[in-house]
Enzyme design. Structure first.
Site, PDB file in Angstrom:
ATOM      1  N   THR A   1      25.433  54.570 103.733  1.00  0.00           N
ATOM      2  CA  THR A   1      24.685  55.784 103.473  1.00  0.00           C
ATOM      3  C   THR A   1      25.441  56.705 102.514  1.00  0.00           C
ATOM      4  O   THR A   1      26.578  57.084 102.762  1.00  0.00           O
ATOM      5  CB  THR A   1      24.404  56.546 104.784  1.00  0.00           C
ATOM      6  OG1 THR A   1      23.723  55.668 105.682  1.00  0.00           O
ATOM      7  CG2 THR A   1      23.558  57.772 104.518  1.00  0.00           C
TER       8      THR A   1
ATOM      9  N   ASP B   1      31.498  58.792 101.625  1.00  0.00           N
ATOM     10  CA  ASP B   1      31.189  60.156 101.187  1.00  0.00           C
ATOM     11  C   ASP B   1      31.088  61.169 102.318  1.00  0.00           C
ATOM     12  O   ASP B   1      30.928  62.360 102.072  1.00  0.00           O
ATOM     13  CB  ASP B   1      29.877  60.171 100.398  1.00  0.00           C
ATOM     14  CG  ASP B   1      28.667  59.974 101.309  1.00  0.00           C
ATOM     15  OD1 ASP B   1      28.797  59.295 102.357  1.00  0.00           O
ATOM     16  OD2 ASP B   1      27.599  60.508 100.976  1.00  0.00           O
TER      17      ASP B   1
ATOM     18  N   ASP C   1      30.925  52.269 102.728  1.00  0.00           N
ATOM     19  CA  ASP C   1      29.943  52.843 103.644  1.00  0.00           C
ATOM     20  C   ASP C   1      28.566  52.776 102.997  1.00  0.00           C
ATOM     21  O   ASP C   1      28.436  52.985 101.787  1.00  0.00           O
ATOM     22  CB  ASP C   1      30.319  54.293 103.950  1.00  0.00           C
ATOM     23  CG  ASP C   1      29.342  54.942 104.914  1.00  0.00           C
ATOM     24  OD1 ASP C   1      29.201  54.434 106.038  1.00  0.00           O
ATOM     25  OD2 ASP C   1      28.713  55.942 104.526  1.00  0.00           O
TER      26      ASP C   1
END
Length: 702
Positions: A391, A589, A389
């Site tokens: 971001t 995250d 991912d």
């Protein structure tokens, strides 16, 4: 060695017979391992009588030496052997007989079944020879007509097995050194700053959430919290593996167990007790050390057939000596069968995988790599695709408002930002936080919002002082049935600069573009290069426009990107890669990454992310740095190599030892393996496996 076995208090495993490991490791030195204490006591009490028996037996073989036969009569010497050997075998070896009996009751034959058979056969056959000598045929008697006695062999074997158990238990205690090291990071006290300004040292257990604590130069941070005042640099290498101290000031978070530098700071406790990061790390490492790797199934399958197979080999060995062996045939058959039973104990096989897992997981914890279970550690070395991912994983996860573009050229940018920031104040998205922070930096007063609505994966909308406002991406415009063609050229320019573009809509008209940029982590490009050199394909996932995604991908060196992906589509991307036959790891995250983390063969969570993501992952990187994945793969390779070495040693040991014990060398060299030497070899095999596993403590992961 079997995590499914749990009981209150110490004891032995009903499956393999080995001593149970404590579920929770503590630093209490006054609580020694009861199993080690018991085995050590039996070892030392058995030592002197066994030594006398051994010396007596050896003296018989040395010409000219003063032997028992010269000092005592045959009958007296026999009774001395009975008196000396009985407490050693029946008391010193009692735990082995108890575990063997349990293995028969539970129908789970194990190493102690073989030990009890071997020592029991040697002792009890000798006892029968003493009390009922006429029960033995001539083929069992020596050249002097006496029935051979094996009291010294039974005692020495028992002593050597006790020694092996003591060495093994001591070595196994070292495998918990990683957890003890982590526990030792936490200070015993904290300096509490009271409301009246007075300061007092208090036990760490009494610290409560909201307490203000002073951290003086060189002291350890007592609990997790946030800095209220003062500045300093903090050494976080204990939990992140990074050696460079991190500057801390008001508003920055600090972690319990890290070491303050030269400055003095005041902090507010936010997480205490079992909720601190250090406590969670200890719990995770402890749980992972008790988990089982898939490779353990091989050892489990072999062990299930091994003990019955050894008993059969011992029987066939005995039969072969009776048929083909020299006189006294029964005596040779008996000695060889006992040697087979002793040398074939599968303790090394049982220890091979668990010891490496325990040490490897502990080593990873000290490098900032938390492994949740052994299966994840085993799978990591086979990963060939990393889906990551953008971001918070590739980037800092702290986007900043870079630009506000007024599309009509007349409306003040501050006025437009107030509309957008007022709307985003109710959103929890990182981009929303960037816009609100941007308004705060410009000291703009935000307005109340009515009828707020969050549109997942698209944006937000509501009413601000009677104006219908919407803020989001191009998919939100499609939902609102608005045409963005006229503004796309200006949006494209922002995207090519790596900015995420958000459209501000007021009363059905696109009035502004907000450009938000999330800085790429300085270590990301290095990590991507290292992974690609190892043959791992990196795929970037993002909900951003493709142009923005390409700009970020160029900076970090990623060629394969999946842009404009909705949160619920991330798991589908992982599944697609798996259907292509790839072994996939997913790194993320956020809460919306949790399904993809769970779907992947190995989920890797950033320690800086959400608790939900961490709970869904098999590996957590405390630092939130992709270089941790490189370290994790090195750890996986080293651990699996160590396990394979241990299994190889265990299998080769038995493959060579059993034929030799059975008499393979006798036709050529006239050598018969003594049961005592077989016992030495068996004990050394266990210790060698543990010693090899402990080498993982020194493996280099950088």
């Amino acid at each position: 060695m079997h995590p499914e076995v749990r009981q209150v208090g110490p004891g032995s495993c009903p499956i393999c017979g080995m001593a149970l490991e404590p579920a929770e490791v503590t630093l209490e030195d006054e609580e020694p391992d009861p199993e080690l204490v018991d085995m050590s006591r039996r070892l030392w009490v058995s030592f002197v009588p066994t030594l006398l028996l051994f010396v007596g037996a050896m003296s018989e073989m040395l010409p000219g030496a003063a032997s028992f036969s010269h000092v005592f009569s045959i009958r007296t010497r026999t009774w001395l052997e009975v008196v000396l050997a009985t407490p050693v075998v029946l008391w010193g070896g009692a735990p082995f007989f108890q575990r063997a009996w349990m293995s028969l009751k539970t129908r789970r034959l194990n190493m102690f079944t073989l030990i009890a058979l071997g020592t029991g056969a040697a002792y009890f056959s000798s006892a029968v020879a003493v009390f009922f000598p006429d029960a033995f045929p001539a083929s069992f008697r020596g050249h002097n007509g006496e029935v051979p006695l094996y009291f010294e062999a039974a005692a020495v074997i028992t002593l050597l097995v006790l020694l092996g158990q003591v060495l093994e238990l001591r070595a196994r205690r070292q495998t918990s050194g990683a957890i003890k090291g982590l526990l030792g990071l936490a200070p015993k006290t904290a300096r509490l700053v009271r409301a009246d300004g007075a300061e007092q040292d208090v036990p760490l257990e009494s610290v409560k959430i909201g307490d203000h604590l002073r951290i003086r130069p060189g002291e350890k941070v007592p609990v997790d919290g946030i800095v209220l005042g003062g500045r300093s640099s903090v050494d976080e290498s204990m939990v992140t593996g990074e050696s460079i101290p991190v500057e801390k000031g008001p508003g920055d978070t600090v972690t319990g167990g890290t070491v303050n530098g030269t400055g003095s700071v005041i902090m507010e406790a936010r997480r205490v007790g079992r909720d601190t990061l250090l406590s969670q790390i200890v719990a995770m490492v402890s749980e992972a050390q008790r988990s089982r790797a898939p490779i353990q199934r091989l050892a489990d399958v072999v062990s299930g057939y091994f003990v019955p197979g050894v008993v059969l080999v011992a029987f066939l060995t005995s039969a072969a000596w009776i048929v083909f062996g020299p006189e006294p045939r029964l005596a040779h058959a008996f000695v060889s069968a006992v040697a087979v039973l002793i040398i074939a104990c599968p303790c090394a096989l049982g220890l091979a995988t668990p010891m490496s897992i325990m040490v490897g997981v502990g080593r990873g914890a000290h490098a900032g790599v938390l492994v949740k279970n052994a299966e994840a550690l085993e799978t990591l070395e086979r990963v060939d695709t990393l889906v990551v991912d953008k971001t918070g994983t590739l980037t800092e996860g702290k986007p900043k408002l870079v630009q506000v573009v007024s599309l009509d050229g007349t409306t003040n940018e501050g006025t437009l930002l107030v509309l957008g920031a007022s709307l985003e104040r109710a959103s929890e998205h990182p981009l929303a936080a960037a816009i609100v922070s941007g308004a705060a930096e410009r000291k703009l007063a935000l307005l109340p919002v009515e009828r707020f609505e969050s549109v997942t994966g698209k944006g937000v909308r509501g009413t601000v002082q009677g104006v219908n406002v919407a803020l989001g991406n191009a998919r939100l415009l499609q939902t609102l049935e608005l045409d963005s063609t006229a503004v796309e050229s200006r949006a494209l320019a922002l995207r090519e600069d790596g900015q995420t573009v958000m459209y501000l809509v007021a009363d059905g008209k696109i009035v502004a573009l907000l450009g938000v940029a999330d800085p790429v982590k300085p270590t990301t490009a290095e990590a991507v290069r290292a992974l690609e050199l190892e043959g791992v394909s990196v795929v970037m996932l993002t909900g951003d426009n493709r142009k923005t995604a390409l700009a970020v991908a160029r900076k970090v060196g990623i060629k394969d990107i999946e842009a404009e992906v909705l949160p619920d589509q991330k798991a589908a991307v992982v599944r697609r890669e798996q259907e292509r036959g790839r072994v996939v790891a997913m790194a993320g995250d956020g809460i919306n990454d949790a399904p993809a983390l769970a779907q992947a063969h190995v989920g890797i969570a950033m320690g800086t992310g959400t608790d939900v993501a961490i709970a869904s992952a098999g590996v957590t990187l405390i630092k939130g740095d992709l270089r941790g994945i490189v370290r994790a793969r090195k750890l996986s390779r080293a651990t699996m190599r160590n396990i394979r070495q241990n299994l190889f040693f265990a299998f080769i040991y038995n493959a060579l030892g059993i034929p030799i014990a059975a008499g393979l060398l006798y036709p050529t060299f006239g050598v018969v393996l003594s049961p005592m030497l077989a016992s030495v070899a068996m004990s050394l095999s266990s210790v060698s496996v543990i010693a090899n596993a402990l080498r993982l403590q020194r493996v280099t992961l950088e």
